[in-house]
Design a protein around this motif. Structure first.
Motif, PDB file in Angstrom:
ATOM      1  N   VAL A   1      -3.745   3.462  -3.966  1.00 32.63           N
ATOM      2  CA  VAL A   1      -3.253   4.815  -4.265  1.00 32.63           C
ATOM      3  C   VAL A   1      -4.303   5.882  -3.966  1.00 32.63           C
ATOM      4  O   VAL A   1      -3.954   7.049  -3.737  1.00 32.63           O
ATOM      5  N   PHE A   2      -5.579   5.518  -3.962  1.00 32.17           N
ATOM      6  CA  PHE A   2      -6.646   6.454  -3.606  1.00 32.17           C
ATOM      7  C   PHE A   2      -7.182   6.176  -2.204  1.00 32.17           C
ATOM      8  O   PHE A   2      -8.192   6.760  -1.807  1.00 32.17           O
ATOM      9  N   LEU A   3      -6.536   5.276  -1.473  1.00 32.89           N
ATOM     10  CA  LEU A   3      -6.970   4.876  -0.131  1.00 32.89           C
ATOM     11  C   LEU A   3      -8.458   4.514  -0.137  1.00 32.89           C
ATOM     12  O   LEU A   3      -9.265   5.025   0.634  1.00 32.89           O
ATOM     13  N   GLN A   4      -8.800   3.609  -1.067  1.00 28.78           N
ATOM     14  CA  GLN A   4     -10.175   3.108  -1.242  1.00 28.78           C
ATOM     15  C   GLN A   4     -11.179   4.233  -1.481  1.00 28.78           C
ATOM     16  O   GLN A   4     -12.355   4.121  -1.125  1.00 28.78           O
TER      17      GLN A   4
ATOM     18  N   ASN B   1      -2.688  23.563  -8.969  1.00 22.90           N
ATOM     19  CA  ASN B   1      -3.643  23.493 -10.075  1.00 22.90           C
ATOM     20  C   ASN B   1      -3.850  22.054 -10.556  1.00 22.90           C
ATOM     21  O   ASN B   1      -3.865  21.771 -11.751  1.00 22.90           O
ATOM     22  N   LEU B   2      -4.018  21.180  -9.571  1.00 28.74           N
ATOM     23  CA  LEU B   2      -4.237  19.770  -9.854  1.00 28.74           C
ATOM     24  C   LEU B   2      -5.548  19.313  -9.231  1.00 28.74           C
ATOM     25  O   LEU B   2      -5.981  19.850  -8.213  1.00 28.74           O
ATOM     26  N   THR B   3      -6.176  18.301  -9.822  1.00 29.03           N
ATOM     27  CA  THR B   3      -7.293  17.642  -9.165  1.00 29.03           C
ATOM     28  C   THR B   3      -6.726  16.675  -8.124  1.00 29.03           C
ATOM     29  O   THR B   3      -5.532  16.327  -8.145  1.00 29.03           O
ATOM     30  N   MET B   4      -7.560  16.202  -7.212  1.00 33.55           N
ATOM     31  CA  MET B   4      -7.103  15.210  -6.242  1.00 33.55           C
ATOM     32  C   MET B   4      -6.663  13.927  -6.942  1.00 33.55           C
ATOM     33  O   MET B   4      -5.709  13.272  -6.519  1.00 33.55           O
TER      34      MET B   4
ATOM     35  N   PRO C   1       0.857  -1.186   0.000  1.00 37.78           N
ATOM     36  CA  PRO C   1       0.000   0.000   0.000  1.00 37.78           C
ATOM     37  C   PRO C   1       0.895   1.239   0.000  1.00 37.78           C
ATOM     38  O   PRO C   1       1.857   1.311   0.777  1.00 37.78           O
ATOM     39  N   PHE C   2       0.608   2.192  -0.869  1.00 37.90           N
ATOM     40  CA  PHE C   2       1.429   3.408  -0.941  1.00 37.90           C
ATOM     41  C   PHE C   2       0.583   4.513  -1.543  1.00 37.90           C
ATOM     42  O   PHE C   2      -0.017   4.343  -2.605  1.00 37.90           O
ATOM     43  N   ASN C   3       0.527   5.642  -0.860  1.00 40.40           N
ATOM     44  CA  ASN C   3      -0.295   6.744  -1.353  1.00 40.40           C
ATOM     45  C   ASN C   3       0.118   8.050  -0.690  1.00 40.40           C
ATOM     46  O   ASN C   3       1.129   8.103   0.022  1.00 40.40           O
ATOM     47  N   LEU C   4      -0.648   9.089  -0.912  1.00 39.09           N
ATOM     48  CA  LEU C   4      -0.331  10.424  -0.425  1.00 39.09           C
ATOM     49  C   LEU C   4      -0.132  10.496   1.081  1.00 39.09           C
ATOM     50  O   LEU C   4       0.593  11.370   1.577  1.00 39.09           O
ATOM     51  N   LEU C   5      -0.774   9.614   1.833  1.00 37.16           N
ATOM     52  CA  LEU C   5      -0.666   9.639   3.284  1.00 37.16           C
ATOM     53  C   LEU C   5       0.103   8.440   3.842  1.00 37.16           C
ATOM     54  O   LEU C   5       0.758   8.559   4.877  1.00 37.16           O
ATOM     55  N   ASP C   6       0.021   7.313   3.174  1.00 37.70           N
ATOM     56  CA  ASP C   6       0.717   6.104   3.632  1.00 37.70           C
ATOM     57  C   ASP C   6       2.098   6.068   2.985  1.00 37.70           C
ATOM     58  O   ASP C   6       2.384   5.253   2.106  1.00 37.70           O
TER      59      ASP C   6
END
Length: 288
Positions: free
Chosen positions: A187-190, A222-225, A158-163
């Motif tokens: 990547v989107f944390l479900q 200037n990015l979407t989530m 698992p790897f993402n913006l917070l993890d």
């Protein structure tokens, strides 16, 4: 840049905290698969435990379409080597393919107790039935143990913006030096990154400030989530494959576009400054 891997759990099960529509119909799944293949996606990630996903993939391949390469996972549950081999071969038959790109231990704990399977998997490699042996891990301890395991070729984390703790990022580098392939999931944390921060379930309220900070970083860049989340993982050069899960073709189109974005260093650094109040909530198994 990493390669996109299309996840299939949502093809066989209702999946994701932000999924309000259930699993897509088979026609929609076929449209998703056709668009993915036309746009360069060649890997599907599935598992024996993903409901009807294997059967749906098999029906898609059956008319003679050029098949996807398959990454699958199994749970041993005390089965002996011959039973594991039978399940392995039955999965190939269900999906109308002749080999696996990667065959994962779905539970890390079973890897440590499966020396008897290693000879069998070596034989299956020699027979051309699989290319890589992998394992799905959930924490840094398991990740490091998998890096050090001589039979493991591919590790899914698992790897993402917070993890993305520094300890985990250091292990990405160690994995690369060990010449193991690395695939990132969650990547989107479900779907958590797309939820309204003011409408989180009570259990997830400790995530609110981190989500608000991510929204601010995305806005400033200037990015979407979606672009921030996928771009963040794709920009990590140690990762060879990134799992994406979609419910319809429009989501897939947006995901593939977002996956082409490489984030600048200042955005990566801003993400790394975020701290989650309760790190245990980075694992969805702790959400209930």
């Amino acid at each position: 840049m990493s390669e996109c891997i299309l996840g299939t759990v949502q093809f066989g099960l209702d999946y994701g905290i932000n999924n309000t529509h259930g699993k897509p119909g088979e026609g929609e799944v076929f449209d998703i698969l056709e668009h993915a293949f036309r746009n360069g996606v060649r890997l599907l990630d599935t598992a024996h435990s993903y409901g009807s996903a294997e059967e749906v993939i098999g029906r898609y391949h059956a008319p003679g379409r050029e098949p996807f390469s398959i990454i699958s996972k199994f749970v041993r549950n005390g089965s002996d080597a011959s039973q594991v081999r039978t399940g392995f071969l039955e999965g190939l038959e269900r999906m109308s393919v002749d080999h696996y790109h990667t065959y994962h231990f779905h539970r890390f704990e079973e890897l440590a107790q499966s020396d008897d399977l290693m000879s069998m998997f070596s034989t299956l490699k020699e027979e051309g039935k699989m290319t890589y042996l992998g394992v799905s891990v959930y924490d840094d301890y398991q990740f490091e143990q998998a890096i050090n395991h001589s039979h493991v070729d591919v590790i899914q984390i698992p790897f993402n913006l917070l993890d993305n703790r520094k300890s985990k990022r250091d292990l990405l580098t160690k994995c690369q030096k060990a010449k193991k392939q690395l695939h990132a999931r969650s990547v989107f944390l479900q779907g958590l990154f797309f939820m309204d921060a003011d409408k989180l379930p009570a259990k997830l309220l400790p995530m609110r400030q981190a989500l608000l900070r991510l929204r601010a970083i995305a806005s400033e860049a200037n990015l979407t989530m979606e672009e921030l989340a996928l771009g963040y993982v794709m920009t990590n050069d140690e990762i060879q494959g990134v799992l994406i899960g979609v419910d319809n073709v429009d989501q897939l189109k947006h995901n593939l576009a977002a996956a082409s974005i490489r984030l600048p260093d200042e955005v990566m650094d801003a993400v790394h400054q975020i701290r989650v109040e309760e790190p245990s909530l980075l694992s969805p198994v702790n959400w209930t």
